[in-house]
Design a protein around this motif. Structure first.
Motif, PDB file in Angstrom:
ATOM      1  N   MET A 162       0.841  -1.184   0.000  1.00 27.41           N
ATOM      2  CA  MET A 162       0.000   0.000   0.000  1.00 27.41           C
ATOM      3  C   MET A 162       0.885   1.247   0.000  1.00 27.41           C
ATOM      4  SD  MET A 162      -3.212  -0.036  -0.010  1.00 27.41           S
ATOM      5  CE  MET A 162      -4.464   1.168  -0.032  1.00 27.41           C
ATOM      6  N   LEU A 163       0.417   2.269  -0.642  1.00 29.28           N
ATOM      7  CA  LEU A 163       1.174   3.518  -0.718  1.00 29.28           C
ATOM      8  C   LEU A 163       0.969   4.353   0.536  1.00 29.28           C
ATOM      9  CD1 LEU A 163       0.458   4.698  -4.372  1.00 29.28           C
ATOM     10  CD2 LEU A 163       2.583   3.820  -3.472  1.00 29.28           C
ATOM     11  N   THR A 164       2.025   4.963   0.988  1.00 32.41           N
ATOM     12  CA  THR A 164       1.899   5.958   2.047  1.00 32.41           C
ATOM     13  C   THR A 164       1.620   7.302   1.391  1.00 32.41           C
ATOM     14  OG1 THR A 164       4.260   6.474   2.017  1.00 32.41           O
ATOM     15  CG2 THR A 164       3.553   4.674   3.474  1.00 32.41           C
ATOM     16  N   ASP A 165       1.318   8.304   2.217  1.00 27.68           N
ATOM     17  CA  ASP A 165       1.058   9.629   1.659  1.00 27.68           C
ATOM     18  C   ASP A 165       2.267  10.174   0.909  1.00 27.68           C
ATOM     19  OD1 ASP A 165      -1.540   9.804   2.463  1.00 27.68           O
ATOM     20  OD2 ASP A 165      -1.115  10.918   4.313  1.00 27.68           O
ATOM     21  N   ALA A 166       3.443   9.990   1.477  1.00 25.30           N
ATOM     22  CA  ALA A 166       4.653  10.517   0.837  1.00 25.30           C
ATOM     23  C   ALA A 166       4.932   9.812  -0.483  1.00 25.30           C
ATOM     24  CB  ALA A 166       5.841  10.366   1.782  1.00 25.30           C
ATOM     25  N   SER A 167       4.784   8.499  -0.525  1.00 23.29           N
ATOM     26  CA  SER A 167       5.069   7.784  -1.771  1.00 23.29           C
ATOM     27  C   SER A 167       4.006   8.077  -2.836  1.00 23.29           C
ATOM     28  CB  SER A 167       5.183   6.281  -1.514  1.00 23.29           C
ATOM     29  OG  SER A 167       3.959   5.760  -1.056  1.00 23.29           O
ATOM     30  N   TYR A 168       2.753   8.278  -2.418  1.00 25.59           N
ATOM     31  CA  TYR A 168       1.699   8.643  -3.369  1.00 25.59           C
ATOM     32  C   TYR A 168       2.005   9.995  -4.000  1.00 25.59           C
ATOM     33  CZ  TYR A 168      -2.830  10.253  -5.067  1.00 25.59           C
ATOM     34  OH  TYR A 168      -3.839  10.760  -5.836  1.00 25.59           O
ATOM     35  N   HIS A 169       2.368  10.983  -3.172  1.00 27.74           N
ATOM     36  CA  HIS A 169       2.688  12.312  -3.697  1.00 27.74           C
ATOM     37  C   HIS A 169       3.926  12.266  -4.593  1.00 27.74           C
ATOM     38  CE1 HIS A 169      -0.382  14.583  -1.645  1.00 27.74           C
ATOM     39  NE2 HIS A 169      -0.104  13.923  -0.523  1.00 27.74           N
ATOM     40  N   THR A 170       4.908  11.482  -4.210  1.00 27.16           N
ATOM     41  CA  THR A 170       6.104  11.358  -5.040  1.00 27.16           C
ATOM     42  C   THR A 170       5.764  10.749  -6.396  1.00 27.16           C
ATOM     43  OG1 THR A 170       7.481  11.095  -3.072  1.00 27.16           O
ATOM     44  CG2 THR A 170       8.418  10.363  -5.166  1.00 27.16           C
ATOM     45  N   ALA A 171       4.940   9.713  -6.406  1.00 30.00           N
ATOM     46  CA  ALA A 171       4.546   9.077  -7.665  1.00 30.00           C
ATOM     47  C   ALA A 171       3.777  10.047  -8.551  1.00 30.00           C
ATOM     48  CB  ALA A 171       3.711   7.834  -7.381  1.00 30.00           C
ATOM     49  N   ILE A 172       2.871  10.821  -7.981  1.00 28.03           N
ATOM     50  CA  ILE A 172       2.113  11.798  -8.768  1.00 28.03           C
ATOM     51  C   ILE A 172       3.038  12.881  -9.322  1.00 28.03           C
ATOM     52  CG2 ILE A 172       0.366  13.632  -8.600  1.00 28.03           C
ATOM     53  CD1 ILE A 172      -0.823  10.860  -8.848  1.00 28.03           C
ATOM     54  N   TYR A 173       3.973  13.356  -8.506  1.00 37.60           N
ATOM     55  CA  TYR A 173       4.902  14.386  -8.979  1.00 37.60           C
ATOM     56  C   TYR A 173       5.787  13.861 -10.106  1.00 37.60           C
ATOM     57  CZ  TYR A 173       3.624  16.980  -4.765  1.00 37.60           C
ATOM     58  OH  TYR A 173       2.934  17.636  -3.792  1.00 37.60           O
ATOM     59  N   VAL A 174       6.276  12.645  -9.971  1.00 39.76           N
ATOM     60  CA  VAL A 174       7.123  12.062 -11.028  1.00 39.76           C
ATOM     61  C   VAL A 174       6.324  11.878 -12.310  1.00 39.76           C
ATOM     62  CG1 VAL A 174       8.366   9.960 -11.690  1.00 39.76           C
ATOM     63  CG2 VAL A 174       8.756  10.977  -9.454  1.00 39.76           C
ATOM     64  N   TYR A 175       5.098  11.379 -12.208  1.00 35.79           N
ATOM     65  CA  TYR A 175       4.264  11.182 -13.387  1.00 35.79           C
ATOM     66  C   TYR A 175       3.963  12.516 -14.074  1.00 35.79           C
ATOM     67  CZ  TYR A 175       0.379  10.023 -16.399  1.00 35.79           C
ATOM     68  OH  TYR A 175      -0.433   9.892 -17.490  1.00 35.79           O
ATOM     69  N   CYS A 176       3.552  13.519 -13.317  1.00 37.11           N
ATOM     70  CA  CYS A 176       3.234  14.830 -13.900  1.00 37.11           C
ATOM     71  C   CYS A 176       4.472  15.482 -14.505  1.00 37.11           C
ATOM     72  CB  CYS A 176       2.597  15.740 -12.855  1.00 37.11           C
ATOM     73  SG  CYS A 176       0.942  15.235 -12.383  1.00 37.11           S
ATOM     74  N   GLY A 177       5.605  15.360 -13.840  1.00 39.06           N
ATOM     75  CA  GLY A 177       6.846  15.911 -14.380  1.00 39.06           C
ATOM     76  C   GLY A 177       7.244  15.249 -15.687  1.00 39.06           C
ATOM     77  N   ALA A 178       7.118  13.927 -15.744  1.00 36.34           N
ATOM     78  CA  ALA A 178       7.441  13.210 -16.977  1.00 36.34           C
ATOM     79  C   ALA A 178       6.474  13.583 -18.092  1.00 36.34           C
ATOM     80  CB  ALA A 178       7.410  11.701 -16.729  1.00 36.34           C
TER      81      ALA A 178
END
Length: 122
Positions: free
Chosen positions: A1-17
């Motif tokens: 399961m994703l934590t809040d920090a890992s969820y935000h990191t994944a969203i930031y990486v996806y949006c940046g890419a």
């Protein structure tokens, strides 16, 4: 399961890419297509890549709508993907409308301006 920090990191990486891919696409097409067509392609790409949707009812986190539509259509069929197709189609429609507005306001030709001509080569 994703934590809040890992969820935000994944969203930031996806949006940046996604933003980097859109900028690269606009850069590569700058000499091939006109400004209006490039704007339409970049805005449609942004609509497809950056529109969020809820993966399932009752879920608090969001995911990119294109990915949600893909998974829902492959697993449960087209009817289960309509909740994510709706915002995706609205965003694509908004991209077309914004391109048309820009075409007739910002990118229009001036009345006295002559079209650009290429110098003839002998």
């Amino acid at each position: 399961m994703l934590t809040d920090a890992s969820y935000h990191t994944a969203i930031y990486v996806y949006c940046g890419a996604a933003v980097i891919a859109l900028l690269l696409m606009a850069f590569c097409l700058r000499k091939v297509w006109g400004r209006s067509w490039r704007l339409l392609l970049v805005l449609l790409g942004a609509a497809l890549l950056l529109t969020p949707a809820y993966p399932q009812p009752g879920v608090e986190t969001m995911a990119p709508a294109l990915i949600v539509v893909g998974f829902q259509m492959l697993t449960d069929g087209l009817d289960s993907a309509t909740h994510a197709l709706r915002p995706l189609s609205y965003a694509a429609g908004l991209a077309v409308v914004l391109t048309l507005i820009a075409r007739f306001t910002v990118f229009r030709r001036r009345k006295g301006a002559e079209p650009e001509t290429q110098p003839e080569q002998a």
